[in-house]
Write a protein that holds these residues in place. Structure first.
Motif, mmCIF file in Angstrom:
data_model
loop_
_atom_site.group_PDB
_atom_site.id
_atom_site.type_symbol
_atom_site.label_atom_id
_atom_site.label_comp_id
_atom_site.label_asym_id
_atom_site.label_seq_id
_atom_site.Cartn_x
_atom_site.Cartn_y
_atom_site.Cartn_z
ATOM 1 N N ASP A 204 26.819 -30.479 -84.055
ATOM 2 C CA ASP A 204 28.211 -30.742 -84.435
ATOM 3 C C ASP A 204 28.451 -30.175 -85.831
ATOM 4 O O ASP A 204 27.542 -30.199 -86.665
ATOM 5 N N HIS B 285 39.543 -36.981 -83.894
ATOM 6 C CA HIS B 285 40.296 -38.214 -83.628
ATOM 7 C C HIS B 285 39.746 -39.294 -84.560
ATOM 8 O O HIS B 285 38.586 -39.671 -84.465
ATOM 9 N N MET B 286 40.599 -39.715 -85.468
ATOM 10 C CA MET B 286 40.157 -40.459 -86.642
ATOM 11 C C MET B 286 40.140 -41.973 -86.419
ATOM 12 O O MET B 286 40.852 -42.495 -85.573
ATOM 13 N N SER C 99 35.779 -42.588 -81.701
ATOM 14 C CA SER C 99 36.807 -42.234 -80.725
ATOM 15 C C SER C 99 36.593 -42.820 -79.327
ATOM 16 O O SER C 99 37.442 -42.602 -78.468
ATOM 17 N N GLY D 10 33.796 -24.258 -81.906
ATOM 18 C CA GLY D 10 34.121 -23.177 -80.978
ATOM 19 C C GLY D 10 32.983 -22.199 -80.748
ATOM 20 O O GLY D 10 33.194 -21.146 -80.144
ATOM 21 N N ARG E 144 38.170 -28.243 -76.459
ATOM 22 C CA ARG E 144 39.567 -28.068 -76.884
ATOM 23 C C ARG E 144 39.610 -26.863 -77.839
ATOM 24 O O ARG E 144 39.910 -26.978 -79.025
ATOM 25 N N CYS F 291 43.270 -44.937 -76.829
ATOM 26 C CA CYS F 291 42.181 -44.853 -77.811
ATOM 27 C C CYS F 291 40.883 -44.423 -77.171
ATOM 28 O O CYS F 291 39.851 -44.425 -77.826
ATOM 29 N N ASN G 84 28.849 -37.182 -88.247
ATOM 30 C CA ASN G 84 29.807 -38.284 -88.075
ATOM 31 C C ASN G 84 29.071 -39.630 -88.010
ATOM 32 O O ASN G 84 27.841 -39.691 -87.980
ATOM 33 N N HIS H 193 45.948 -41.518 -82.190
ATOM 34 C CA HIS H 193 47.124 -40.662 -82.344
ATOM 35 C C HIS H 193 48.025 -41.306 -83.398
ATOM 36 O O HIS H 193 47.567 -41.579 -84.490
ATOM 37 N N ARG I 159 43.517 -44.607 -86.673
ATOM 38 C CA ARG I 159 44.623 -44.606 -85.722
ATOM 39 C C ARG I 159 44.169 -44.067 -84.377
ATOM 40 O O ARG I 159 43.115 -43.451 -84.264
ATOM 41 N N TYR J 16 39.406 -27.974 -87.972
ATOM 42 C CA TYR J 16 39.620 -28.535 -86.647
ATOM 43 C C TYR J 16 40.032 -29.999 -86.796
ATOM 44 O O TYR J 16 39.978 -30.567 -87.889
ATOM 45 N N ASP K 98 29.830 -23.310 -79.510
ATOM 46 C CA ASP K 98 28.830 -23.955 -78.645
ATOM 47 C C ASP K 98 28.395 -23.025 -77.519
ATOM 48 O O ASP K 98 27.242 -23.025 -77.103
HETATM 49 N N1 LIG Z 1 40.088 -43.593 -83.197
HETATM 50 C C1 LIG Z 1 40.594 -42.843 -82.228
HETATM 51 N N2 LIG Z 1 39.967 -42.787 -81.048
HETATM 52 C C2 LIG Z 1 40.469 -41.998 -80.070
HETATM 53 C C3 LIG Z 1 41.673 -41.295 -80.216
HETATM 54 C C4 LIG Z 1 42.328 -41.373 -81.484
HETATM 55 O O1 LIG Z 1 43.371 -40.761 -81.725
HETATM 56 N N3 LIG Z 1 41.751 -42.149 -82.453
HETATM 57 N N4 LIG Z 1 42.166 -40.534 -79.173
HETATM 58 C C5 LIG Z 1 41.612 -40.745 -77.841
HETATM 59 C C6 LIG Z 1 41.879 -39.586 -76.980
HETATM 60 S S1 LIG Z 1 43.381 -39.493 -76.127
HETATM 61 C C7 LIG Z 1 40.976 -38.606 -76.803
HETATM 62 S S2 LIG Z 1 41.362 -37.242 -75.832
HETATM 63 C C8 LIG Z 1 39.610 -38.728 -77.343
HETATM 64 C C9 LIG Z 1 39.034 -37.474 -77.964
HETATM 65 O O2 LIG Z 1 37.689 -37.722 -78.205
HETATM 66 P P1 LIG Z 1 36.645 -36.516 -78.249
HETATM 67 O O3 LIG Z 1 37.007 -35.522 -77.196
HETATM 68 O O4 LIG Z 1 35.304 -37.082 -78.244
HETATM 69 O O5 LIG Z 1 37.005 -35.794 -79.635
HETATM 70 P P2 LIG Z 1 36.804 -36.172 -81.165
HETATM 71 O O6 LIG Z 1 36.484 -37.612 -81.325
HETATM 72 O O7 LIG Z 1 37.960 -35.600 -81.878
HETATM 73 O O8 LIG Z 1 35.532 -35.280 -81.578
HETATM 74 C C10 LIG Z 1 34.238 -35.626 -81.139
HETATM 75 C C11 LIG Z 1 33.198 -34.861 -81.911
HETATM 76 O O9 LIG Z 1 33.251 -33.489 -81.543
HETATM 77 C C12 LIG Z 1 33.047 -32.699 -82.683
HETATM 78 N N5 LIG Z 1 33.579 -31.365 -82.407
HETATM 79 C C13 LIG Z 1 34.864 -30.947 -82.391
HETATM 80 N N6 LIG Z 1 34.930 -29.652 -82.075
HETATM 81 C C14 LIG Z 1 33.660 -29.244 -81.858
HETATM 82 C C15 LIG Z 1 33.072 -28.008 -81.458
HETATM 83 O O10 LIG Z 1 33.735 -27.001 -81.238
HETATM 84 N N7 LIG Z 1 31.718 -28.010 -81.299
HETATM 85 C C16 LIG Z 1 30.929 -29.102 -81.519
HETATM 86 N N8 LIG Z 1 29.635 -29.012 -81.294
HETATM 87 N N9 LIG Z 1 31.459 -30.254 -81.915
HETATM 88 C C17 LIG Z 1 32.801 -30.333 -82.064
HETATM 89 C C18 LIG Z 1 33.719 -33.457 -83.787
HETATM 90 O O11 LIG Z 1 33.205 -33.096 -85.064
HETATM 91 C C19 LIG Z 1 33.386 -34.894 -83.430
HETATM 92 O O12 LIG Z 1 32.197 -35.303 -84.043
HETATM 93 O O13 LIG Z 1 39.548 -39.732 -78.345
HETATM 94 C C20 LIG Z 1 40.122 -40.951 -77.926
HETATM 95 N N10 LIG Z 1 39.778 -41.942 -78.903
#
Ligand SMILES: Nc1nc2c(c(=O)[nH]1)N[C@H]1C(S)=C(S)[C@@H](COP(=O)(O)OP(=O)(O)OC[C@H]3O[C@@H](n4cnc5c(=O)[nH]c(N)nc54)[C@H](O)[C@@H]3O)O[C@H]1N2
Ligand SMILES: Nc1nc2c(c(=O)[nH]1)N[C@H]1C(S)=C(S)[C@@H](COP(=O)(O)OP(=O)(O)OC[C@H]3O[C@@H](n4cnc5c(=O)[nH]c(N)nc54)[C@H](O)[C@@H]3O)O[C@H]1N2
Ligand code: SF4
Ligand SMILES: [Mo]
Length: 873
Positions: A252, A738-739, A229, A272, A376, A58, A256, A744, A742, A735, A274
């Motif tokens: 962003d 990570h919600m 996340s 994509g 990503r 997480c 959020n 994943h 859950r 796009y 930035d």
């Molecule tokens: N609840 C929850 N938490 C998690 C996870 C989960 O599945 N659920 N997974 C975990 C894992 S393994 C990982 S790798 C991390 C991932 O965590 P992060 O890498 O931080 O990714 P996200 O939380 O998906 O997105 C973070 C923010 O980036 C923004 N964003 C996405 N793409 C772009 C873009 O191209 N440009 C800009 N400027 N903003 C963008 C999204 O709108 C979001 O507000 O989360 C971890 N935490």
């Protein structure tokens, strides 16, 4: 900011943000709510509280307790072992952790070993995978089938035919000793930051200490959402900075809940893009900088500590045209990357871009805080170098209260780990700390499997499914390497669901001769398997030791007896080894109980001097006898019993103590005496190592400087004619974030989480209205790769032209129409490799229409619709 017309109770952001506020920002610990008093209360007196692990991937770590009565977990609690203070904050659990009981004991928990009814050695009606009935079998039969197929496939095709990258450290020991298996490489999470951390000198971890950080005056929260996340202390640290008067700006596509809580301004930009925005900011600073007057650019730092910014500071042998300044000014190709150019791509007005650049440059104590999500993206290989250049030129490296911070997983708190112990935060890394057993098929692993140097027996994550289907993958020099994969062994993953192109993945699973899944749940991997092995959760084992953030160590104990016929991964590994004729001691050189005690004994805590460490626990002879383990008595800070009973240790901290940390401070002061681990010893804006890595693979060709390359499926690709701005067949971007409900696939079937956070497709009213789509409608989302049905949440929280489908929801494919009713983001994603082999999850294009068929049932109603009926009837 509220979405007009949105019923509050249906708005996940509102709910989540409200939960955070009520909890004082600490990742939804429920301490201040009346309900929390119930949760944290005595529990009724008959049972007892046990420190209970929470181990999804997480991105964070909260402390959970379970109240157990007569062997049954009846309620959940969190960290009340210390008084909460900023110096020493409680490590509270989030809403997911507090729902763990409901998820773990939910209806899709596996209870017995099962085989597919029409399975027979070699496959037997392989096309029925995912549709067949299940038959309950004994453990003996299950293990005989697994060992039998491993032997048959090894004999007929060799070990390379066994695809098992997600098998986990334990079974990997057995398989390694049995001759090995084909593995994978490539970055899931960090996008293109991983090669950047390895090669540019901007390493990981790199955050400043939290006491330093709260004095920062300006934060650019640049595509990061720790409230969802990286729940817990990162958002709490930001809150302290806000209380200290810091200004927060969000950059962003999505407004959020982190931004709702913290920010003063939101600058929406397209996913994509930035990189284009950064170049526009750099251009602004270059043309407006006046060293005599405004000093917008920190030339001193650029010249002393970096290479590649201008022609006068290039690494040896570099092409003089390969410098960022000339590229941005357009000196070689006549195309300046100015704010106007950037605005066309990213969507922010040119004057806002210039304003942001000036703001960042003029603020002495500023931080850019971003995430893997931003990287990503297809073709984003040099995006991290662009961030590094912007941070360097505005003078924010190596100075107090200033930084570039990426990934909040252990942030926002950098520096050496103060309480040292095993990092087994997530499912992937709980194992015995025995010397690894080499995998003879995959000869060479670097950087934890994310990057490979020779890549023998090792497939890039983008190509896993195509390698199965087409019989080849890409080698280190871009060459086609033939491979004949015949078996897939899943444990510790949800790969059908979580890899790109799920529909293709299902076809791959129907092609091989044998598929086995070893999991706690009937996840998508299990559904498309021949054999399912039910494993115990960490609640059912002899505990686990794990670091929290920088300042905590956690010791979770066994909470309950194994569920039905579930067995430990370790037991399965041992039984498999016996059947394969391997010495079981290779898999289990000592017991799990001994391992955990060893980890407790080895835990170290930093002394007040900020340099030396002492053992965390005192161990007596009586302790060794009581725990029935081997060991040597030692003197430490707390007793074993105290640590076990509380389940968590927090190191005391106060501002000005000896545990502070500012990343790159020594390097900034004297770069020659403190060179970085790069070819030049400097921070590399010009990074030949990354260009070599990417160009050698051949999926794309890049320059060593951060020149912008549009993503394969980014904003530009939504047009059939970019010059004339004529939209194409897929005019919207989508796009995957990570919600909250859950991690994943983890927690996704806890009905309470489904109720709180419905899995909705998110779009702006400006895009919904012309398509006749209203909030709550069911919509059909089409990408070049697949089709998904979802209920829509229409909201101005997302910018126009951009949509969101959260990742992690389990596929539910209607085979007749090819439409996924589960909302699996990877049905929309193709498996086209890019750059250095990361996955560009966040660059996708789609079209959306109102669904005229039967609307989707609510998430809560469909929580446990899984093909289990035959097994448990
Ligand atoms: N609840 C929850 N938490 C998690 C996870 C989960 O599945 N659920 N997974 C975990 C894992 S393994 C990982 S790798 C991390 C991932 O965590 P992060 O890498 O931080 O990714 P996200 O939380 O998906 O997105 C973070 C923010 O980036 C923004 N964003 C996405 N793409 C772009 C873009 O191209 N440009 C800009 N400027 N903003 C963008 C999204 O709108 C979001 O507000 O989360 C971890 N935490
Ligand atoms: N479209 C899209 N796809 C993505 C992403 C995205 O942003 N967009 N994000 C990607 C990222 S960052 C990541 S990290 C991956 C994650 O992808 P995965 O790691 O494949 O996903 P999880 O659902 O976390 O899978 C963990 C599994 O391990 C099981 N498990 C837990 N504990 C144990 C145990 O002790 N023993 C065994 N045998 N099994 C156990 C759980 O039940 C669960 O099924 O997903 C990636 N997929
Ligand atoms: S899901 Fe993560 S943050 Fe939430 S309680 Fe569990 S470990 Fe902590
Ligand atoms: Mo991840």
């Amino acid at each position: 900011m509220n979405a007009p017309g949105m019923p509050r109770a249906r708005n996940p952001i509102e709910l989540w943000a409200a939960a955070v506020r009520q909890a004082g920002g600490v990742g939804f610990g429920l301490k201040k709510e009346p309900r929390a008093r119930q949760l944290l209360g005595s529990g009724g007196g008959k049972g007892k509280w046990i420190a209970a692990d929470c181990w999804p991937d997480c991105g964070s770590k909260g402390f959970n307790k379970a109240y157990v009565e007569d062997g049954v977990v009846v309620r959940m609690g969190t960290d009340d072992t210390i008084e909460d203070s900023w110096n020493k904050p409680q490590l509270r659990a989030c809403a997911r952790g507090q729902s763990l009981r409901l998820w773990l004991l939910g209806a899709d928990r596996l209870k017995y070993p099962m085989k597919r009814k029409h399975w027979e050695p070699g496959g037997g009606k392989k096309e029925l995978r995912g549709k067949d009935e299940w038959v309950r079998i004994s453990w003996d039969e299950a293990l005989d089938i697994l060992a039998g197929e491993l032997k048959r496939i090894k004999q007929s095709y060799g070990n390379e035919a066994i695809l098992a990258p997600w098998v986990g450290a334990i079974a990997a020991r057995a398989l390694g000793a049995y001759g090995g298996f084909t593995d994978q490489w490539g970055a899931h999470s960090t996008g293109t930051w991983l090669p950047a951390h390895l090669h540019t000198g901007f390493g990981y971890p790199h955050w400043n200490d939290r006491f330093d950080m709260v004095e920062t005056k300006l934060f650019l929260l640049w595509g990061t959402n720790p409230v969802w996340s990286q729940a817990g202390l990162p958002a709490y640290t930001y809150m302290q900075a806000k209380r200290n008067g810091a200004r927060f700006i969000a950059i962003d596509p999505f407004y959020n809940p982190t931004y709702e809580m913290l920010t003063d301004e939101w600058m929406p930009i397209r996913p994509g893009t930035d990189h284009a925005l950064i170049l526009g900011m750099i251009h602004t600073l270059l043309v407006e900088d006046d060293p005599a007057a405004n000093k917008l650019i920190d030339w001193d730092f650029l010249n002393r500590c970096t290479v590649g910014f201008d022609a006068e500071h290039l690494p040896e042998g570099a092409d003089p045209r390969d410098n960022l300044k000339d590229y941005v000014l357009g000196l070689n190709d006549g195309q300046p990357r100015d704010a106007e150019w950037a605005a066309q791509i990213c969507g922010a007005p040119p004057e806002r871009i210039r304003w942001l650049a000036r703001l960042l440059a003029k603020e002495e104590h500023a931080a850019i805080c971003t995430s893997g999500g931003v990287a990503r993206i297809d073709n984003a290989d040099t995006l991290p170098q662009a961030f590094i250049a912007l941070t360097a030129m505005t003078g924010h490296f190596g100075k107090p209260h200033s930084q570039l911070g990426v990934h909040h997983h252990f942030g926002t708190n950098g520096g050496p780990q103060l309480v040292q112990g095993q990092n087994s935060r997530s499912y992937a890394n709980s194992h015995l700390r025995a010397p690894p057993i080499p995998n003879p098929v995959c000869d060479d692993m670097m950087a934890g499997g994310f990057q490979h140097t020779s890549r023998k027996g090792c497939i890039n994550i983008n190509e896993i499914n195509t390698a199965v289907l087409n019989g080849h993958y890409t080698g280190v020099d871009g060459e086609k390497v033939p491979i004949d994969l015949r078996m897939i062994y899943h444990a510790h993953g949800s790969r059908v669901n979580q890899l790109p192109n799920t529909v293709e993945g299902i076809r791959a699973h129907r092609k091989v001769e044998f598929v086995v899944t070893q999991n706690m749940f009937m996840n998508a991997d299990a559904i498309y398997s021949d054999l399912v092995l039910p494993v115990t959760s960490r609640w059912e084992r002899d505990g686990n030791v794990c670091i929290g953030y920088r300042e905590q160590l956690l010791w979770h104990s066994k909470v309950m007896e194994p569920y039905f016929e579930c067995r430990d991964d370790l037991w399965i590994g041992v039984e498999l080894a016996k059947r394969l004729g391997i010495d079981p001691a290779i898999v289990e050189p000592w017991s799990w109980k001994q391992e955990i005690f060893n980890q407790v004994a080895d835990a170290r805590v930093m002394n007040e001097d900020g340099k030396t460490f002492e053992p965390l626990v005192t161990i007596t002879k009586d302790d060794l006898a009581a725990f029935d383990v081997e060991g040597v008595p030692q003197q430490g800070r707390i007793t074993v019993e105290e640590f076990r009973e509380k389940g968590i240790y927090h190191i005391p901290r106060e501002p000005g103590d000896n545990h502070g940390f500012v990343y790159l401070k020594e390097f900034r002061e004297d770069p020659d005496a403190n060179p970085l681990a790069t070819r030049s010893g400097k921070l590399e804006i010009h990074c030949q190592a990354i260009a070599d890595l990417v160009n050698r693979l051949g999926w794309s060709q890049i320059r060593p400087i951060p020149a912008y390359v549009p993503p394969m499926e980014g904003y530009e690709a939504t047009f059939s004619d970019w010059e004339q701005r004529i939209k194409g067949d897929y005019p919207l971007q989508v796009y995957n974030i990570h919600m909250p409900r859950r991690a994943h696939n983890f927690f996704d079937n806890a009905t309470v989480m489904r109720e709180l956070f419905p899995h909705e497709y998110i779009m702006n009213p400006i895009d919904a209205a012309p398509r006749g789509i209203a909030n709550g409608d069911t919509v059909l989302i089409r990408s070049p790769w697949g089709k998904v049905l979802r209920t829509v949440w229409v909201t101005p929280h997302i910018m126009p032209g951009v949509t969101i489908l959260g990742q992690g929801s389990r596929v539910d494919l209607d085979e007749e129409t090819g439409i996924d009713r589960g909302g699996c983001a990877n049905v929309l994603k193709g498996s086209k490799p890019t750059g250095g082999g990361h996955i560009g999850w966040n660059s996708l294009i789609v079209e959306v229409e109102k669904w005229t068929g039967a609307p989707l049932r609510s998430d809560v109603e469909t929580a446990h619709v899984i093909p289990l009926k035959d097994a448990y009837a």
